[in-house]
Design a protein around this motif. Sequence first.
Motif, PDB file in Angstrom:
ATOM      1  N   GLY A   4      89.582  13.601  53.243  1.00  0.00           N
ATOM      2  CA  GLY A   4      89.269  13.366  54.707  1.00  0.00           C
ATOM      3  C   GLY A   4      88.387  14.554  55.225  1.00  0.00           C
ATOM      4  O   GLY A   4      87.885  15.156  54.422  1.00  0.00           O
ATOM      5  N   PRO A   5      87.839  14.558  56.361  1.00  0.00           N
ATOM      6  CA  PRO A   5      86.903  15.543  57.045  1.00  0.00           C
ATOM      7  C   PRO A   5      87.774  16.758  56.799  1.00  0.00           C
ATOM      8  O   PRO A   5      88.763  16.979  57.061  1.00  0.00           O
ATOM      9  CB  PRO A   5      86.803  15.270  58.507  1.00  0.00           C
ATOM     10  CG  PRO A   5      87.685  13.888  58.630  1.00  0.00           C
ATOM     11  CD  PRO A   5      88.403  13.552  57.490  1.00  0.00           C
ATOM     12  N   PRO A   6      86.855  17.875  56.326  1.00  0.00           N
ATOM     13  CA  PRO A   6      87.431  19.037  56.167  1.00  0.00           C
ATOM     14  C   PRO A   6      87.925  19.759  57.608  1.00  0.00           C
ATOM     15  O   PRO A   6      87.353  19.388  58.793  1.00  0.00           O
ATOM     16  CB  PRO A   6      86.400  19.856  55.816  1.00  0.00           C
ATOM     17  CG  PRO A   6      85.169  19.081  55.592  1.00  0.00           C
ATOM     18  CD  PRO A   6      85.452  17.669  56.109  1.00  0.00           C
ATOM     19  N   PRO A   7      88.723  20.703  57.620  1.00  0.00           N
ATOM     20  CA  PRO A   7      89.170  21.406  58.571  1.00  0.00           C
ATOM     21  C   PRO A   7      88.061  22.510  59.084  1.00  0.00           C
ATOM     22  O   PRO A   7      87.448  22.731  58.208  1.00  0.00           O
ATOM     23  CB  PRO A   7      90.551  21.845  58.461  1.00  0.00           C
ATOM     24  CG  PRO A   7      90.184  22.237  56.877  1.00  0.00           C
ATOM     25  CD  PRO A   7      89.635  20.955  56.444  1.00  0.00           C
ATOM     26  N   LEU A   8      88.004  22.811  60.487  1.00  0.00           N
ATOM     27  CA  LEU A   8      87.448  23.519  61.078  1.00  0.00           C
ATOM     28  C   LEU A   8      88.024  25.149  60.932  1.00  0.00           C
ATOM     29  O   LEU A   8      89.048  25.186  61.198  1.00  0.00           O
ATOM     30  CB  LEU A   8      87.336  23.394  62.480  1.00  0.00           C
ATOM     31  CG  LEU A   8      86.195  23.922  63.514  1.00  0.00           C
ATOM     32  CD1 LEU A   8      84.871  23.506  62.715  1.00  0.00           C
ATOM     33  CD2 LEU A   8      86.190  23.520  64.661  1.00  0.00           C
ATOM     34  N   ARG A   9      87.405  26.024  60.188  1.00  0.00           N
ATOM     35  CA  ARG A   9      87.973  27.419  59.810  1.00  0.00           C
ATOM     36  C   ARG A   9      87.167  28.276  60.683  1.00  0.00           C
ATOM     37  O   ARG A   9      85.964  28.141  61.014  1.00  0.00           O
ATOM     38  CB  ARG A   9      87.971  27.620  58.338  1.00  0.00           C
ATOM     39  CG  ARG A   9      88.989  26.766  57.512  1.00  0.00           C
ATOM     40  CD  ARG A   9      88.263  27.066  56.061  1.00  0.00           C
ATOM     41  NE  ARG A   9      89.028  26.215  55.113  1.00  0.00           N
ATOM     42  CZ  ARG A   9      90.289  26.572  54.751  1.00  0.00           C
ATOM     43  NH1 ARG A   9      90.834  27.628  54.839  1.00  0.00           N
ATOM     44  NH2 ARG A   9      91.153  25.648  54.091  1.00  0.00           N
ATOM     45  N   SER A  10      87.654  29.356  61.057  1.00  0.00           N
ATOM     46  CA  SER A  10      87.000  30.529  61.675  1.00  0.00           C
ATOM     47  C   SER A  10      87.633  31.664  61.333  1.00  0.00           C
ATOM     48  O   SER A  10      88.943  31.911  60.976  1.00  0.00           O
ATOM     49  CB  SER A  10      87.330  30.185  63.198  1.00  0.00           C
ATOM     50  OG  SER A  10      86.624  31.109  64.114  1.00  0.00           O
ATOM     51  N   ASP A  11      86.766  32.870  61.421  1.00  0.00           N
ATOM     52  CA  ASP A  11      87.183  34.169  61.115  1.00  0.00           C
ATOM     53  C   ASP A  11      87.309  34.860  62.646  1.00  0.00           C
ATOM     54  O   ASP A  11      87.072  36.216  62.509  1.00  0.00           O
ATOM     55  CB  ASP A  11      86.474  34.984  60.075  1.00  0.00           C
ATOM     56  CG  ASP A  11      85.018  35.085  60.381  1.00  0.00           C
ATOM     57  OD1 ASP A  11      84.593  34.821  61.363  1.00  0.00           O
ATOM     58  OD2 ASP A  11      84.230  35.567  59.404  1.00  0.00           O
ATOM     59  N   GLY A  12      86.866  34.328  63.736  1.00  0.00           N
ATOM     60  CA  GLY A  12      86.770  34.945  64.858  1.00  0.00           C
ATOM     61  C   GLY A  12      85.211  35.162  65.296  1.00  0.00           C
ATOM     62  O   GLY A  12      84.948  34.974  66.427  1.00  0.00           O
ATOM     63  N   ARG A  13      84.130  35.257  64.360  1.00  0.00           N
ATOM     64  CA  ARG A  13      83.124  35.558  64.678  1.00  0.00           C
ATOM     65  C   ARG A  13      82.157  34.253  64.396  1.00  0.00           C
ATOM     66  O   ARG A  13      81.321  33.846  64.913  1.00  0.00           O
ATOM     67  CB  ARG A  13      82.266  36.360  63.898  1.00  0.00           C
ATOM     68  CG  ARG A  13      82.799  37.946  64.427  1.00  0.00           C
ATOM     69  CD  ARG A  13      82.237  38.856  63.204  1.00  0.00           C
ATOM     70  NE  ARG A  13      80.884  39.164  63.085  1.00  0.00           N
ATOM     71  CZ  ARG A  13      79.946  39.960  63.782  1.00  0.00           C
ATOM     72  NH1 ARG A  13      80.516  40.451  64.986  1.00  0.00           N
ATOM     73  NH2 ARG A  13      78.785  39.851  63.489  1.00  0.00           N
TER      74      ARG A  13
END
Length: 347
Positions: free
Chosen positions: A329-338
């Motif tokens: 499926g569509p990949p998740p949105l990941r974030s490190d804050g920046r």
Amino acid sequence: MAGGINRSRVEEMASSSSAVNGDGERRGVSRPGEKLQGEALLSIRGLSVKFPTEAGTVHAAVDVSLDIRREETLALVGETGCGKSVVAASVLQLLPSYAEVKGEIFFGGRDLLGLGEREMARVRGREISMIFQNPSLSLNPVYTIGHQVAESALIGGRASPAGARSMADSILSRLGLAGRGGMYPFQLSGGMNQRAMIAAAGVAGPRLIIADEPTKGLDQELVWEVCREIDIIKDLNRSSMLLITHDLEVARRTADRLAVMYAGEVVETGPVADVLERPRHPYSLALLKSLPGQGFHPIPGSSPSAVRRPPGCLFHPRCSWAEPGCRSGPPPLRSDGRRWWRCWERC
Ligand SMILES: Nc1ncnc2c1ncn2[C@@H]1O[C@H](COP(=O)(O)OP(=O)(O)OP(=O)(O)O)[C@@H](O)[C@H]1O
Ligand code: NI
């Protein structure tokens, strides 16, 4: 007239008599995990652009969300056909009428996608100006460059004909073309015409400048000259900029933040140095490794067809980290804050 146009320094230099306008920007709605430092001038939210064609539906932009803050330059990079120019054309409503456009494009508090042609015509040139690649297509051979730059100031709507002329003279001399306003494009070198075109884009004090591949096809020396000239008009007006480029070195030197597009999607966005030094998305990394200075390892395979898109992560057929789950499926949105990126696995 819509509010929120900042008086430009070009105008101040030329001592025109127009009034300083208020400032009605709204805070951009931030993407989950994305911290906005400062207010967004332009907030694109969930932009999708499809073109129905005989071969099928072309998915040119898919759920694109981007922010450009005041005085910030955002570089949009990615392989040919990934949707960069379609995003730019969406902001200015320059897409063909058969394009199916969804989403929101907030600029100074208004959703540009909701504006009619008359209102949009006031935004173009006056609040948002565009720098194209080729001066010979933007400059008219039968008028002097001074006349053409002054015309752009008049389109800006905040100057008398005499004021426009003096604004044109002042920006031309700021760009090293003092005393050349009376010359025709054929009397000037290619580099000088490029500067005249940049002057025309900057003279009306735009709050946002969109430059679509302004350095494509230029000699290396001219590339840096054009970057410096664009910086001059950006600084004069304290404008923000959307810079579309294939050249990651131009992005590194010119932009504050970088957005990497792949097959219509933004796959990674963050501060330019972070993305270029420690890319999070496998495609950003592959793009960097494909540069001549980085070993010149071309990315295997080719971009998916804009009509028939692979399931799951769009990059998985070319990704060296791909696992069977990447198709799910569509990949998740990941974030490190920046910054944020779309990937199933790699961090
Ligand atoms: N008017 C149109 N009708 C149908 N398809 C279109 C139209 N304009 C663009 N496309 C398609 O939309 C996709 C995105 O095109 P776009 O021009 O935005 O790419 P780009 O990233 O700017 O590429 P380049 O770096 O070559 O300029 C491509 O598949 C292109 O073929
Ligand atoms: Ni393009």
